[in-house]
Design an enzyme around this catalytic site. Structure first.
Site, short mmCIF file in Angstrom:
data_model
loop_
_atom_site.label_atom_id
_atom_site.label_comp_id
_atom_site.label_asym_id
_atom_site.label_seq_id
_atom_site.Cartn_x
_atom_site.Cartn_y
_atom_site.Cartn_z
N HIS A 1 0.35 -12.35 1.45
CA HIS A 1 -0.46 -11.40 0.68
C HIS A 1 -0.63 -11.85 -0.77
CE1 HIS A 1 -1.25 -6.81 -0.09
NE2 HIS A 1 -2.34 -7.56 -0.19
N TYR B 1 0.83 -1.19 0.00
CA TYR B 1 0.00 0.00 0.00
C TYR B 1 0.88 1.26 0.00
CZ TYR B 1 -3.45 -3.45 1.63
OH TYR B 1 -4.25 -4.56 1.77
#
Length: 314
Positions: free
Chosen positions: A131, A47
């Site tokens: 992830h 992010y």
């Protein structure tokens, strides 16, 4: 594992997701989440190329460490030296100072976590997720998961899990490993209940916590209108029509579709927390208000009678 039940804060938005968010706006969003009683915060190196972790860590340093739960992710290792320009191709309006390298090896997992701890300003995190290992299943099961298990046994992390935008591989992790928690994004919503077939009942059977992300399916359930996004692309006409009809039903029952979408995500006993991404204090307050809104049983009945919802939940 004890995971704060209820609404959680997804920190992708404060990393300038799609458009710029200032340091002050990001700080105010996290502060608003704390003020509204949110105690679970999720981030990732992906992010904003680490910006989310830096901003989240800075804001959380104002609060007692023992009073919140924080999760981050491994699998995308950040390496310096990317080409000049921005990171908008990956969704973030930040300078492309680093490049992402898929890495689920034991060494990669540790190096990635070390970087996260430094950016967060913490000596440990409560949860670490693999992830998006969709295209790296072999390495994730063979290397990444055992590495997380070792970190958990050493006390470097409190709990381990996997975060994905699909239910099938998450179900495999729940069945075949000793994960504590899984983060399922977009697959248990008013528009997509694919997690209900196997993932959610298996999680209940195995005692694994489920965190739900993507409650609004990237936008369509928050504001169903032409051009709205579903799974990060423009929503197909059939889904737009369905969402519009759900919104009309919500209005008839005196609520918003956002409130119904959040309530639905919490309706299954496997679900411990629902993450919402917010870019500002106002967005946090709106999500908290919607989450606290009771949804009438008559609304769910209408959705079932009109064929807009086919599950037994809520």
């Amino acid at each position: 594992m004890t995971l704060p039940r209820g609404l959680g804060f997804g920190a992708a938005g404060i990393a300038s997701l799609y458009t710029e968010v200032t340091d002050e706006q990001a700080h105010d969003a996290v502060s608003a989440a704390w003020r509204r009683g949110i105690r679970y915060y999720d981030t990732a190196p992906h992010y904003g190329l680490g910006l989310s972790e830096r901003r989240l860590g800075a804001a959380l340093r104002e609060h007692p460490r023992g009073e919140y739960t924080v999760s981050t992710k491994v699998g995308r290792r950040l390496e310096p030296g990317a080409d000049a320009g921005d990171d908008l191709a990956n969704g973030f309006a930040v300078p492309a100072t680093h490049r992402r390298v898929w890495d689920f090896t034991a060494d990669g997992v540790r190096r990635t976590l070390d970087g996260s701890l430094e950016r967060l300003g913490l000596d440990r995190v409560d949860i670490v997720y693999l992830h998006d290992p969709d295209d790296h299943a072999e390495s994730a099961f063979r290397d990444g998961y055992p590495a997380l298990e070792k970190l958990r046994s050493e006390g470097v992390v409190g709990a381990i899990g996997v975060g994905m935008n699909q239910a099938e591989m998450l179900t495999r992790f729940v069945r075949d490993t000793d994960v504590d928690v899984v983060l399922c994004a977009g697959r248990w919503t008013l528009l997509d209940q694919s997690a209900r077939t196997a993932l959610l009942p298996t999680a209940v059977e195995r005692g694994v916590c489920v965190v739900v992300g993507g409650a609004f399916n990237s936008g369509l359930l928050a504001d169903p209108r032409p051009g709205a996004t579903y799974n990060y692309v423009e929503a197909p006409a059939v889904l737009l029509d369905k969402a519009v009809r759900m919104e009309e039903a919500a209005r008839r029952h005196g609520i918003t579709l956002r409130a119904a979408a959040l309530a639905f995500c919490m309706a299954h006993p496997a679900v411990s927390s629902v993450l919402v991404g917010a870019r500002s204090a106002d967005e946090v307050d709106d999500c908290a208000d919607q989450f606290a809104t009771p949804v009438p049983a008559a609304f769910w009945l209408e959705l079932r009678e009109t064929g807009l919802l086919v599950t037994e939940e809520p």
